[in-house]
Design an enzyme around this catalytic site. Structure first.
Site, PDB file in Angstrom:
ATOM      1  CG  ASN A 146      34.138   8.785 -57.167  1.00 12.09           C
ATOM      2  OD1 ASN A 146      34.284   9.927 -57.571  1.00 12.09           O
ATOM      3  ND2 ASN A 146      32.944   8.212 -57.069  1.00 12.09           N
ATOM      4  CB  CYS A 168      30.475  13.670 -60.518  1.00  8.51           C
ATOM      5  SG  CYS A 168      29.571  13.162 -59.032  1.00  8.51           S
ATOM      6  CG  HIS A 169      25.389  10.925 -61.112  1.00  8.50           C
ATOM      7  ND1 HIS A 169      25.442   9.631 -61.579  1.00  8.50           N
ATOM      8  CD2 HIS A 169      25.573  10.842 -59.782  1.00  8.50           C
ATOM      9  CE1 HIS A 169      25.639   8.800 -60.573  1.00  8.50           C
ATOM     10  NE2 HIS A 169      25.706   9.511 -59.479  1.00  8.50           N
ATOM     11  CG  HIS A 198      31.322  13.298 -54.187  1.00  5.56           C
ATOM     12  ND1 HIS A 198      31.908  12.066 -53.994  1.00  5.56           N
ATOM     13  CD2 HIS A 198      30.591  13.191 -55.333  1.00  5.56           C
ATOM     14  CE1 HIS A 198      31.570  11.253 -54.982  1.00  5.56           C
ATOM     15  NE2 HIS A 198      30.768  11.912 -55.796  1.00  5.56           N
ATOM     16  NE  ARG A 265      21.567  16.560 -34.525  1.00  4.16           N
ATOM     17  CZ  ARG A 265      21.678  17.484 -35.495  1.00  4.16           C
ATOM     18  NH1 ARG A 265      20.583  18.046 -35.987  1.00  4.16           N
ATOM     19  NH2 ARG A 265      22.855  17.839 -35.955  1.00  4.16           N
TER      20      ARG A 265
END
Length: 438
Positions: A146, A168-169, A198, A265
């Site tokens: 990355n 990428c997994h 991502h 939150r």
């Protein structure tokens, strides 16, 4: 057949990939070439590889190399898992921005952390590309390092390599998790994703011809704890589920990290990757000690894509994986030169990306912002233009939402100073006081 591992000292990841590779009977006698610049890590990787081969009942030729070119020489596949600077550089990526008031969670894809991780990786990628062009020009480069989109775009523009795919997994494990949530076996769901690494999107999610998105939305409405995840917040507002964890996803948009109320939150774990780095370092030490004491760890597969890609190209067995490749019209409403993540067909002819329909406009808007940052980082390196580092940081959604522009330039200066010896010389300039008119 020869498979070279660049950055093999990432021992835990190397072990998983080797466990998968050597589970294929066709690969029982392959040549595994391990390369790392850290002699201790390389020795540990070599011991782990020999143990895995024994457990798998395979007899590969396993060689270890402190120099890169001998490892690459004659390779058919090159797996890149390098992390330049390792934990020390990652801690810098968090500590320096934090002093400027900038929050990060993972810092390996966008943001200040992603920008500088890319800039210290690019010199290695340029050298890797030059070496491959000379000693294994027909090899496939399978990149795990990355920031994926930045690295794949840079490899395409700066090295001339064409047999490159980023793996990428995130899509696979996202779909595993969603299948569990809606109570449908993973093997029975039908799905399709597209976007950027991502920050891709689940565009199709079905079981026996029935759309599963309404069931997922109903679960979120009934369960207030699900609604306290960033990914579910984005799903509720955008209509599509993103392919990376909440810790990742919150960094690529301007809405969350700046606000204390949103962090509370949505339970956003600030600095989460620092804990991951510490855990990875501890895993390495445990593995190293166990191998030295003759008590090697269990051999476990990972379901990663690289072994599947290699097997399909070597044997002709067709598969579909998700890969990161230059766009060139694959997703029509995203920039042509950016790296996108799409389904790829793999067989004896290689990796063949498939074309997607235009993304829904709200999703394309976010992906374009992401790819704008990516492109500026690549431009900085390719054009040797240090101002583009600052332009990338100014365009980054989370950074721009938090810091005024002068603070962004000062932060970039501090990061350049902190990482100077890892950057190409032309990018080491300090520019906070230089604001060119016009």
């Amino acid at each position: 057949m020869k498979i070279a591992f660049v950055g093999a000292g990432s021992v835990v990841f190397t072990q998983g990939l080797l466990a998968d590779l050597l589970a294929f009977p066709e690969f029982a006698d392959v040549h595994i070439a391990l390369h790392d610049i850290d002699q201790d890590r390389l020795a540990t990787a070599l011991a782990a590889a020999r143990h895995i081969a024994q457990v798998r009942g395979a007899k590969p030729a396993i060689t270890a190399h402190l120099e890169r070119r001998p490892a690459l020489d004659g390779a058919d596949f090159v797996i890149n898992i390098v992390q330049v600077g390792m934990g020390e550089a990652t801690r810098t990526d968090f500590e320096v921005p934090a002093r400027h008031g900038l929050r990060q969670t993972i810092g390996d894809t966008l943001g200040i952390g992603g920008i500088f991780r890319a800039l210290r990786t690019f010199p290695l990628l340029r050298g890797l590309g030059a070496d491959m062009a000379e000693v294994c020009p027909r090899a496939w480069l399978l990149n795990y390092t990355n920031p994926m989109a930045m690295n794949v775009q840079y490899l395409a523009e700066a090295t001339g390599l064409t047999r490159v795919v980023g793996l990428c997994h995130s899509v696979y494990w996202t779909m595993r998790g969603l299948a569990d949530l809606v109570g449908v076996p993973y093997e029975e769901i039908v799905y399709r994703s597209a976007g950027v690494n991502h920050q891709a999107w689940i565009l199709r999610f079905e079981h026996e011809g029935v759309d599963l998105y309404p069931r997922l939305a109903e679960l979120a409405e009934r369960d207030p704890e699900l609604r306290r995840r960033v990914r579910f917040d984005m799903f509720r507002r955008l209509g599509f589920y993103p392919t990376e964890t909440s810790e990742h996803s919150c960094e690529y948009v301007p809405w969350y990290l700046r606000h204390d109320s949103e962090i509370e939150r949505l339970r956003v774990p600030i600095g989460d990757y620092l804990d991951i780095v510490a855990a990875n370092e501890a895993d390495y030490e445990r593995t190293r000690s166990a191998l030295a004491m003759g008590e090697p760890p269990a051999v476990e597969g990972t379901m990663e894509y690289a072994p599947q890609v290699i097997h399909s190209i070597a044997t002709g067995v067709p598969r579909t994986v998700y890969g990161n490749v230059p766009n060139h019209g694959l997703i029509p409403n995203l920039p042509a030169t950016g790296a996108v993540e799409v389904p790829c067909l793999v067989d004896a002819t290689g990796v063949q990306p498939t074309r997607a329909d235009p993304l829904p406009p709200q999703l394309a808007a976010l992906n374009r912002a992401y790819l704008s940052v990516t492109d500026l980082v690549v431009r900085a390196a390719v054009e040797d233009e240090p101002r583009h580092i600052r332009h990338a940081a100014m365009a980054d959604p989370a950074t721009a939402a938090t810091l005024p522009v002068e603070a962004i330039w000062r932060l970039c200066d501090d990061m350049v100073i902190a990482h100077a010896d890892r950057l190409q010389p032309g990018l080491r300039a300090v520019l906070a006081s230089e604001v060119r008119p016009g």
